[in-house]
Enzyme design. Structure first.
Site, PDB file in Angstrom:
ATOM      1  N   PHE A  43      72.000   0.929 -29.965  1.00  0.00           N
ATOM      2  CA  PHE A  43      71.643  -0.489 -30.154  1.00  0.00           C
ATOM      3  C   PHE A  43      70.187  -0.792 -29.851  1.00  0.00           C
ATOM      4  O   PHE A  43      69.707  -1.868 -30.182  1.00  0.00           O
ATOM      5  CB  PHE A  43      72.544  -1.396 -29.295  1.00  0.00           C
ATOM      6  CG  PHE A  43      72.793  -0.858 -27.931  1.00  0.00           C
ATOM      7  CD1 PHE A  43      71.824  -0.905 -26.955  1.00  0.00           C
ATOM      8  CD2 PHE A  43      74.002  -0.260 -27.636  1.00  0.00           C
ATOM      9  CE1 PHE A  43      72.044  -0.383 -25.701  1.00  0.00           C
ATOM     10  CE2 PHE A  43      74.233   0.271 -26.388  1.00  0.00           C
ATOM     11  CZ  PHE A  43      73.250   0.207 -25.412  1.00  0.00           C
ATOM     12  N   GLY A  46      67.616  -2.210 -32.504  1.00  0.00           N
ATOM     13  CA  GLY A  46      67.612  -3.613 -32.893  1.00  0.00           C
ATOM     14  C   GLY A  46      67.602  -4.585 -31.726  1.00  0.00           C
ATOM     15  O   GLY A  46      67.449  -5.785 -31.908  1.00  0.00           O
ATOM     16  N   HIS A  47      67.724  -4.068 -30.490  1.00  0.00           N
ATOM     17  CA  HIS A  47      67.827  -4.940 -29.307  1.00  0.00           C
ATOM     18  C   HIS A  47      66.911  -4.444 -28.193  1.00  0.00           C
ATOM     19  O   HIS A  47      67.396  -3.888 -27.219  1.00  0.00           O
ATOM     20  CB  HIS A  47      69.273  -4.966 -28.812  1.00  0.00           C
ATOM     21  CG  HIS A  47      69.583  -6.086 -27.880  1.00  0.00           C
ATOM     22  ND1 HIS A  47      69.401  -6.012 -26.516  1.00  0.00           N
ATOM     23  CD2 HIS A  47      70.080  -7.323 -28.103  1.00  0.00           C
ATOM     24  CE1 HIS A  47      69.783  -7.143 -25.942  1.00  0.00           C
ATOM     25  NE2 HIS A  47      70.207  -7.955 -26.888  1.00  0.00           N
ATOM     26  N   PHE A  48      65.702  -4.591 -28.238  1.00  0.00           N
ATOM     27  CA  PHE A  48      64.835  -5.200 -29.253  1.00  0.00           C
ATOM     28  C   PHE A  48      63.816  -4.146 -29.661  1.00  0.00           C
ATOM     29  O   PHE A  48      63.454  -3.318 -28.831  1.00  0.00           O
ATOM     30  CB  PHE A  48      64.140  -6.442 -28.688  1.00  0.00           C
ATOM     31  CG  PHE A  48      65.121  -7.519 -28.287  1.00  0.00           C
ATOM     32  CD1 PHE A  48      65.680  -8.348 -29.245  1.00  0.00           C
ATOM     33  CD2 PHE A  48      65.515  -7.661 -26.970  1.00  0.00           C
ATOM     34  CE1 PHE A  48      66.581  -9.352 -28.880  1.00  0.00           C
ATOM     35  CE2 PHE A  48      66.424  -8.651 -26.610  1.00  0.00           C
ATOM     36  CZ  PHE A  48      66.955  -9.486 -27.551  1.00  0.00           C
ATOM     37  N   VAL A  53      66.170  -3.639 -24.466  1.00  0.00           N
ATOM     38  CA  VAL A  53      66.934  -4.233 -23.377  1.00  0.00           C
ATOM     39  C   VAL A  53      68.410  -3.908 -23.601  1.00  0.00           C
ATOM     40  O   VAL A  53      68.940  -4.123 -24.694  1.00  0.00           O
ATOM     41  CB  VAL A  53      66.733  -5.767 -23.321  1.00  0.00           C
ATOM     42  CG1 VAL A  53      67.630  -6.389 -22.261  1.00  0.00           C
ATOM     43  CG2 VAL A  53      65.277  -6.121 -23.051  1.00  0.00           C
TER      44      VAL A  53
END
Length: 143
Positions: A43, A46-48, A53
């Site tokens: 993840f 895309g985060h971030f 995070v």
């Protein structure tokens, strides 16, 4: 418990197995487990993109998985398709600071009560002794 025993105690697998090791487990009482946060988590792209995070909802899932291990151990059962624990509720969740790649997340769950097949746990996640998240989590035994 090493990762092999964790995998016997949880039905989750990559990329959703979020407990790397159990440091301490006292059946019917409490558990302390470890999740090493690495930049390779799926993840983080895309985060971030420019400031990775660890998502708060994933911290809650990791806490629920630790509580689930405590539940399975306490009940003396293994997930086998016949016996399963389900994450059924979360209350009073709080996030105190971001968790980032390189952090070692310590997951703690304490069994508060059991009523009609639903177990309630108080949980805390910390990094380097600093609380980063907490929640009350409910898990139910089902089939």
């Amino acid at each position: 418990m090493d990762i092999q025993e964790v995998m016997r105690r949880l039905p989750h697998r990559y990329p959703f197995l979020l407990v790397d090791r159990v440091l301490e487990c006292r059946p019917g009482v409490s558990i302390r487990a470890l999740k090493n946060v690495t930049f390779n988590e799926p993840f983080f792209t895309g985060h971030f993109p420019n400031r990775p995070v660890f998502p708060g909802v994933i911290i809650l899932e990791a806490l629920a998985q630790a509580a689930g291990i405590l539940g399975f151990v306490t009940a003396g059962i293994y997930p086998d398709g016949q016996s399963q624990l389900y994450f059924v509720g979360v209350d009073k969740s709080r996030f105190r600071r971001p968790v980032v790649p390189g952090d070692s997340l310590i997951l703690q769950a304490k069994l508060e009560r059991s009523l009609r097949g639903i177990w309630k746990f108080s949980t805390i996640a910390d990094v380097d002794g600093e609380e980063v998240a907490s929640a009350e989590i409910m898990i139910a035994l089902g089939s």
